[in-house]
Write an enzyme that holds these catalytic residues in place. Sequence first.
Site, PDB file in Angstrom:
ATOM      1  N   HIS A 472       0.828  -1.200   0.000  1.00 25.40           N
ATOM      2  CA  HIS A 472       0.000   0.000   0.000  1.00 25.40           C
ATOM      3  C   HIS A 472       0.869   1.260   0.000  1.00 25.40           C
ATOM      4  O   HIS A 472       0.715   2.144  -0.849  1.00 25.40           O
ATOM      5  CB  HIS A 472      -0.916  -0.010   1.233  1.00 25.40           C
ATOM      6  N   GLU A 473       1.791   1.326   0.958  1.00 25.84           N
ATOM      7  CA  GLU A 473       2.648   2.519   1.044  1.00 25.84           C
ATOM      8  C   GLU A 473       3.580   2.619  -0.163  1.00 25.84           C
ATOM      9  O   GLU A 473       3.900   3.718  -0.618  1.00 25.84           O
ATOM     10  CB  GLU A 473       3.445   2.513   2.355  1.00 25.84           C
ATOM     11  N   HIS A 476       1.746   4.385  -2.879  1.00 25.71           N
ATOM     12  CA  HIS A 476       1.870   5.844  -2.705  1.00 25.71           C
ATOM     13  C   HIS A 476       3.255   6.295  -3.179  1.00 25.71           C
ATOM     14  O   HIS A 476       3.408   7.331  -3.823  1.00 25.71           O
ATOM     15  CB  HIS A 476       1.727   6.216  -1.227  1.00 25.71           C
ATOM     16  N   HIS A 479       3.559   6.694  -6.817  1.00 25.85           N
ATOM     17  CA  HIS A 479       2.863   7.915  -7.235  1.00 25.85           C
ATOM     18  C   HIS A 479       3.811   9.117  -7.125  1.00 25.85           C
ATOM     19  O   HIS A 479       3.804  10.017  -7.978  1.00 25.85           O
ATOM     20  CB  HIS A 479       1.633   8.114  -6.342  1.00 25.85           C
TER      21      HIS A 479
END
Length: 679
Positions: A472-473, A476, A479
């Site tokens: 999940h991190e 990010h 991104h």
Amino acid sequence: MKVLTQRFTTKYETAPFSVIKMEDYKPAFEENIKNTKAEIDAIINNPDVPTFENTLEALDFAGYPLDRLSSIFFNLNSAETTDEMQKIAQEVSPLLTEFGNDITLNEDLFKRIKAVYDAKDSLNLTTEQHTLLDKKYKGFVRNGALLNEEQKKKLREIDTQLAKLKLTFGENVLAETNNYHLQITNEADLKGLPEGVVEAAKAEAENRQLDGWVFTLDMPSYLPFMTYADNRELRKELAIAAGKKGFQNNEYDNQNNVKDIVRLRHERANLLGYASHAHFVLEERMAQNPEKVISFLNDMLEKAKPAAQKQFEELTAFAKELDGIDHLEKWDSAYYSEKLKQKLFNLDDEKLKPYFKLENVLKGAFTIAEKLYGITFKEVFDIEKYHKDVTTYEVLFPSSRESEGELVAVFYADFFPRKGKRNGAWMTSFKSQSIKNGKNERPHVSNVCNFTPPTPSKPSLLTFNEVTTLFHEFGHGLHGMLANTTYPSLSGTSVYWDFVELPSQVMENWCYEPEALALFAKHYETGEIIPQEYVEKIKESANFLEGIATLRQLSFGLLDMAYHGKSQTIDDVKTFEEKAFESTKLYPDVAENCMSTSFSHIFQGGYSSGYYSYKWAEVLDADAFAFFQEKGIFDKEVATKFKDNILSKGGTELPMELYKKFRGKEPKPDALLKRAGLI
């Protein structure tokens, strides 16, 4: 101090942690604020007619050293703080708030921006330039540019108070986390706990020079205890300790801070002409207004609640059958959920953990990013770290015969809990990406988590939940790393808050795919790839108690909207919270506990009126991953579309426009409801 007021001379201009002294911070903030004010004055006093370049562009690139300083200081205040640093934060936060207000409330600067804005239809602007102009103009209006002097003064007072209150809220939660530990001296009380958890608790006790075993409120210690410890009374003690952070009528009590933050946010919104804080926030979100958010949450609640209630009844019946428990309490939740999961799927984290050595999982995330986006990760040792646990990487586009590889980003990974680090997991950056004078400034991105640390006999072995958190991190992180925009304020994760979770949540999907798991899920001792039966069970169990989990997330979103969606007087935080939770309640209330007083996401972080965005982004991510599944989870064409239209574009266009460019259509919730087994 000098190093903090100019561009760094380090490799890739990375943060020179070792030469920064604590006493340098405040003077450096003061100096950088003064220098940035001079840059702003130069824009205002420019005798030329206001243009996009000499006003909007100049403003977006102003204050580079101040941005770098702020990112270093506040990142360390979350990951490696001290009492001294927290004191400095309390001193510099009001300075930064005042400075921010000096800019957004500056009439002469706003006049120049408005002149460009009013002429925008006659200007030949790119899509990104249009977005920047709209964002800056709205930003000024939303921060009081159209207010009279008395109102501007009031706005400044509110912003200064809020900056201090948010900091204090977070410091109180951290202090309460650090001030509690459960010491066990009777070995029988450890029954049910896995060997690695017991070993870690022993090491924690030795670290504190105490006898026996010590458990804390840090997640790698807290969660395994709540999941596996047979001693129900001790589970209760630990759960109540966790649930009463900021709710103990002591010096770290957050009840008044919650009331004051909510009241001031509402006052601020009213001052700016909005009905509520939520109306103010959601104007700049995909969801647009509180009514739409509440409708979205209630629609999801209607679909999830029957499944959640049925699952809760099954869990209750199972606990009664197993241990004669008549009424499930909150401290029974993880314990009996795990027991039921083992019974239904014959699968528990202790079976899976040997296949999820941290280094292998991280390498797996790197390999998946390489397959999808053509980037490579190379660990390097000549970039400074702020703590010995941090690892540093060069992220590169592959080298060719002509070059050694083009730098995509610098990546910091910081994975273990420690005293000066707040709980949870997050992505942040030490330097943002932008393009100026033809030079593409590449970003410095960091993932910070709190995973199970290694012990004397075992490496760091992750639970499956920790594996999905890492992915999940890392989503990010991608991104931020693959950002490729001109203006820093539109780069990377600078997107609408209900869009920011798409890259992170979509990344979690690869954790459930056999083809992806084969790349990294290898036994840390034998090297054996995770057995296919385990993979099938992971997929089968993905929706296990999903109704209950969905209800929990919706309850947080509804609580957030209750605080921020309309004007109200909060006489008692606990009573207010209970009312907000009525429609989602499954477990009996615990009188000593209050979730709001440690709800850092909405009272310290950036999720006020935005907690719904986790579920909102799940709709996007389920729909997006369905596209990957249609074509193949490593399909280059789909991955390139995702990179070019989502990951690299930041906030340069409206999110739905970017999404449609990637997917070809708007998302529908069906993919999420189907994936969650709710339809």
